[in-house]
Design an enzyme around this catalytic site. Structure first.
Site, PDB file in Angstrom:
ATOM      1  N   CYS A  95      -7.471  34.577  23.054  1.00  0.00           N
ATOM      2  CA  CYS A  95      -7.144  34.671  21.622  1.00  0.00           C
ATOM      3  C   CYS A  95      -5.700  34.302  21.287  1.00  0.00           C
ATOM      4  O   CYS A  95      -5.453  33.326  20.574  1.00  0.00           O
ATOM      5  CB  CYS A  95      -7.445  36.078  21.134  1.00  0.00           C
ATOM      6  SG  CYS A  95      -9.154  36.507  21.416  1.00  0.00           S
ATOM      7  N   PHE A 143     -11.222  41.981  14.869  1.00  0.00           N
ATOM      8  CA  PHE A 143      -9.930  42.455  15.391  1.00  0.00           C
ATOM      9  C   PHE A 143     -10.073  43.187  16.730  1.00  0.00           C
ATOM     10  O   PHE A 143      -9.189  43.935  17.132  1.00  0.00           O
ATOM     11  CB  PHE A 143      -9.246  43.370  14.368  1.00  0.00           C
ATOM     12  CG  PHE A 143      -8.976  42.697  13.042  1.00  0.00           C
ATOM     13  CD1 PHE A 143      -8.051  41.671  12.953  1.00  0.00           C
ATOM     14  CD2 PHE A 143      -9.669  43.066  11.900  1.00  0.00           C
ATOM     15  CE1 PHE A 143      -7.803  41.022  11.733  1.00  0.00           C
ATOM     16  CE2 PHE A 143      -9.434  42.431  10.682  1.00  0.00           C
ATOM     17  CZ  PHE A 143      -8.497  41.406  10.601  1.00  0.00           C
ATOM     18  N   LYS A 189      -4.464  30.674  21.956  1.00  0.00           N
ATOM     19  CA  LYS A 189      -5.211  29.730  21.109  1.00  0.00           C
ATOM     20  C   LYS A 189      -4.841  29.906  19.633  1.00  0.00           C
ATOM     21  O   LYS A 189      -4.587  28.939  18.923  1.00  0.00           O
ATOM     22  CB  LYS A 189      -6.703  30.007  21.330  1.00  0.00           C
ATOM     23  CG  LYS A 189      -7.655  29.408  20.334  1.00  0.00           C
ATOM     24  CD  LYS A 189      -9.093  29.655  20.751  1.00  0.00           C
ATOM     25  CE  LYS A 189      -9.638  30.987  20.325  1.00  0.00           C
ATOM     26  NZ  LYS A 189     -10.007  31.167  18.939  1.00  0.00           N
ATOM     27  N   THR A 228     -13.077  33.016  14.702  1.00  0.00           N
ATOM     28  CA  THR A 228     -11.728  32.781  14.183  1.00  0.00           C
ATOM     29  C   THR A 228     -11.621  31.318  13.766  1.00  0.00           C
ATOM     30  O   THR A 228     -11.686  30.426  14.607  1.00  0.00           O
ATOM     31  CB  THR A 228     -10.683  33.118  15.265  1.00  0.00           C
ATOM     32  OG1 THR A 228     -10.883  34.489  15.610  1.00  0.00           O
ATOM     33  CG2 THR A 228      -9.268  32.909  14.765  1.00  0.00           C
ATOM     34  N   GLY A 250      -1.872  36.403  27.641  1.00  0.00           N
ATOM     35  CA  GLY A 250      -2.926  35.481  28.069  1.00  0.00           C
ATOM     36  C   GLY A 250      -4.173  35.751  27.265  1.00  0.00           C
ATOM     37  O   GLY A 250      -4.113  36.302  26.166  1.00  0.00           O
ATOM     38  N   ASN A 304      -2.776  38.102  14.733  1.00  0.00           N
ATOM     39  CA  ASN A 304      -2.644  37.728  16.142  1.00  0.00           C
ATOM     40  C   ASN A 304      -1.296  37.067  16.417  1.00  0.00           C
ATOM     41  O   ASN A 304      -0.658  37.341  17.435  1.00  0.00           O
ATOM     42  CB  ASN A 304      -3.785  36.778  16.547  1.00  0.00           C
ATOM     43  CG  ASN A 304      -5.000  37.555  17.043  1.00  0.00           C
ATOM     44  OD1 ASN A 304      -5.033  38.782  16.970  1.00  0.00           O
ATOM     45  ND2 ASN A 304      -5.997  36.847  17.531  1.00  0.00           N
TER      46      ASN A 304
HETATM   47  C1  UGA Z   1      -6.242  40.239  20.793  1.00  0.00           C
HETATM   48  C2  UGA Z   1      -5.916  41.184  19.620  1.00  0.00           C
HETATM   49  O1  UGA Z   1      -5.179  42.303  20.111  1.00  0.00           O
HETATM   50  C3  UGA Z   1      -7.189  41.651  18.921  1.00  0.00           C
HETATM   51  O2  UGA Z   1      -6.859  42.437  17.793  1.00  0.00           O
HETATM   52  C4  UGA Z   1      -7.982  40.411  18.463  1.00  0.00           C
HETATM   53  O3  UGA Z   1      -9.210  40.777  17.858  1.00  0.00           O
HETATM   54  C5  UGA Z   1      -8.284  39.554  19.680  1.00  0.00           C
HETATM   55  O4  UGA Z   1      -7.046  39.155  20.303  1.00  0.00           O
HETATM   56  C6  UGA Z   1      -9.043  38.346  19.212  1.00  0.00           C
HETATM   57  O5  UGA Z   1      -8.478  37.537  18.455  1.00  0.00           O
HETATM   58  O6  UGA Z   1     -10.246  38.243  19.484  1.00  0.00           O
HETATM   59  P1  UGA Z   1      -7.078  40.570  23.322  1.00  0.00           P
HETATM   60  O7  UGA Z   1      -6.714  39.130  23.500  1.00  0.00           O
HETATM   61  O8  UGA Z   1      -8.407  41.034  23.769  1.00  0.00           O
HETATM   62  O9  UGA Z   1      -6.969  40.983  21.763  1.00  0.00           O
HETATM   63  O10 UGA Z   1      -6.046  41.449  24.136  1.00  0.00           O
HETATM   64  P2  UGA Z   1      -4.654  42.174  23.829  1.00  0.00           P
HETATM   65  O11 UGA Z   1      -4.785  43.590  24.208  1.00  0.00           O
HETATM   66  O12 UGA Z   1      -4.167  41.888  22.463  1.00  0.00           O
HETATM   67  O13 UGA Z   1      -3.696  41.466  24.906  1.00  0.00           O
HETATM   68  C7  UGA Z   1      -3.404  40.078  24.843  1.00  0.00           C
HETATM   69  C8  UGA Z   1      -2.394  39.710  25.907  1.00  0.00           C
HETATM   70  O14 UGA Z   1      -1.113  40.238  25.593  1.00  0.00           O
HETATM   71  C9  UGA Z   1      -2.715  40.216  27.315  1.00  0.00           C
HETATM   72  O15 UGA Z   1      -2.411  39.208  28.245  1.00  0.00           O
HETATM   73  C10 UGA Z   1      -1.789  41.395  27.511  1.00  0.00           C
HETATM   74  O16 UGA Z   1      -1.460  41.626  28.846  1.00  0.00           O
HETATM   75  C11 UGA Z   1      -0.576  40.929  26.712  1.00  0.00           C
HETATM   76  N1  UGA Z   1       0.270  42.024  26.223  1.00  0.00           N
HETATM   77  C12 UGA Z   1      -0.207  42.922  25.319  1.00  0.00           C
HETATM   78  C13 UGA Z   1       1.591  42.112  26.645  1.00  0.00           C
HETATM   79  O17 UGA Z   1       2.067  41.296  27.462  1.00  0.00           O
HETATM   80  N2  UGA Z   1       2.390  43.118  26.161  1.00  0.00           N
HETATM   81  C14 UGA Z   1       1.920  44.022  25.262  1.00  0.00           C
HETATM   82  O18 UGA Z   1       2.713  44.904  24.858  1.00  0.00           O
HETATM   83  C15 UGA Z   1       0.601  43.926  24.840  1.00  0.00           C
END
Ligand code: UGA
Length: 427
Positions: A257, A149, A260, A121, A254, A205
């Protein structure tokens, strides 16, 4: 096709394994010998459902090799994927040192024309910088942006069943060539220019992060007015223009990704003289969310000092051992600081968490062990197994009846019927 992958972190490893599974010949490289040895032995260095199986399968059929030999990897392939880290500088902007170093190394190593694909990224304009660096080599290079993604915990599923593949290039024919690497995948395929592809990743993101901060603000209003955020989100999500995804209120986002990338996009805009006001608020709301929860626990417990508290979950989300920017760590640390005796359990993240949490924290092998004699239980990660806790038994082993559900994971009604005092987020 012959492909090399530079970097065996999260993005690099999943890409290498996924591309090999698609039938390509993949050479993946990084500079850490233990990592290369472990991967060549079929042991993934991260926890990700389904990864170990695919890794072993593709090592066995010799489509996948991990090597320390950077030059060999580069010259084995026609396509080079750059998958190295872009950690934040203190001001939030992305540190491109690793990307630029890899570009310099490619320029030194390449003995033929190559297509260099950036999966890290990176800020808009990085593709052009990489192109400039590669110019020093006499061969021809095309630089392409192919943002990632994948979600941690669902990365394999996302690789094979993702919504879209975006490929950005200066030359449309090059973009088409790169897209053909993914031809077996059912995702919608979009080709665009370099800058647009680079920005799509940050915009996606940042938008998802905005959605989370928005629902967390709604949850905080729910707490004030007596509404239930779960049903508010359900009612909102039924509108197809909104959709129900990423509307779970909780402890804020958290991981490596969202925190940041939101800051980096704000910096990118700022660097071009534009103040992205909305993202400032998204970050502030996110930082506040875990603090509000900690304050809520302290207020309800009155004096946390000396009290036994079980914290379930340490990873930043379920199905991963990643603890980067995890709200759970801040919660545990704050409770220890307030004098509480904290016992923790997480199905995957305890090894990494033990390196950073205060020494007095007790790491338990089971949920029951953590909950025994606890005055309060805190849910800090949305692990599905916490949904299946048998609370009538928990009631017998616990010393108190307080439940703080930071992820709105549990059934408030049935817990209340059992005599527990349930505190969720915006409920
Ligand atoms: C995120 C994106 O969803 C991916 O598409 C992207 O490729 C990735 O970042 C990246 O840039 O590499 P990720 O960080 O693995 O993926 O996890 P997510 O499932 O998106 O969750 C991120 C945070 O948001 C977690 O702490 C989760 O608990 C929180 N979250 C998620 C919430 O608090 N509420 C929600 O409804 C969804």
């Amino acid at each position: 096709m012959k492909i090399s992958v530079i970097g065996t972190g999260y993005v690099g490893l999943i890409s290498a394994v996924g591309l090999a599974e698609l039938g390509h010949k993949v050479w993946a490289t990084c500079r850490t010998k233990e990592k290369i040895d472990s991967l060549n032995n079929g042991q993934p260095v991260i926890y990700e459902p389904g990864l170990e199986q695919l890794l072993k399968k593709n090592l066995k059929n010799k489509r996948l090799v991990f090597t320390m030999d950077f030059n060999a990897a580069i010259n084995h392939s026609d396509f080079v994927f750059i998958c190295v880290g872009t950690p934040p500088w203190p001001d939030g902007s992305a540190d491109l040192t690793a990307v630029k170093n890899v570009a310099r190394q490619i320029a030194l190593a390449a003995k033929k024309n190559l297509i260099v694909i950036d999966k890290s990224t990176v800020p808009v304009g990085t593709g052009r910088i990489v192109q400039q660096i590669l110019k020093s080599n006499g061969h021809r290079f095309a630089v392409v942006s192919c943002p990632e993604f994948l979600r941690e915990g669902k990365a394999i599923e996302d690789f094979f069943h993702g919504d879209r593949i975006v490929v950005g290039a200066v030359n449309f024919l090059v973009a088409k060539k790169v897209m053909s690497i993914f031809k077996k995948l059912p995702a919608v395929k979009m080709t665009t220019d370099l800058e647009t592809a680079e920005l799509i990743k940050y915009a996606a993101n940042a938008f998802l992060a905005t959605k989370i901060s928005f629902i967390n603000e709604i949850a905080n209003v729910c707490d004030k007015v007596g509404a239930d955020v779960i049903n508010v989100a359900k009612g909102m999500g039924l509108d197809k223009r909104i959709n129900p995804y990423f509307l779970n209120a909780g402890l804020g986002f958290g991981g490596s990704c969202f925190p940041k990338d939101v800051k980096a996009l704000k910096q990118i805009a700022g660097g071009h003289g534009y103040r992205f006001k909305l993202l400032k608020a998204v970050i502030e709301v996110n930082n506040k969310q875990r603090q509000l929860f900690i304050e809520k626990i302290k207020t309800i417990l009155k004096h946390p000092a000396g009290k036994n508290i079980a914290v379930l979950g340490l990873a930043f989300k379920d199905n991963t051992d990643d603890i980067r920017e995890s709200a759970a760590l801040d919660i545990v640390t704050a409770l220890v600081k307030a004098g509480a005796k904290v016992k923790v359990y997480d199905p995957q993240a305890m090894r990494l968490a033990a390196k950073v949490l205060p020494k007095s924290v007790i790491f338990c092998q089971t949920i029951d062990q953590a909950m025994t004699s606890a005055q309060a239980v805190v849910i800090a990660t949305e692990w599905p197994e916490f949904k299946n806790i048998y609370w009538p038994k928990a009631k017998k082993i616990m010393a108190g009846k307080l439940i703080f559900d930071g992820k709105n994971l549990l059934n408030r009604e049935s817990l209340t019927r059992l005599g527990f005092k349930y505190h969720g987020i915006g409920r």
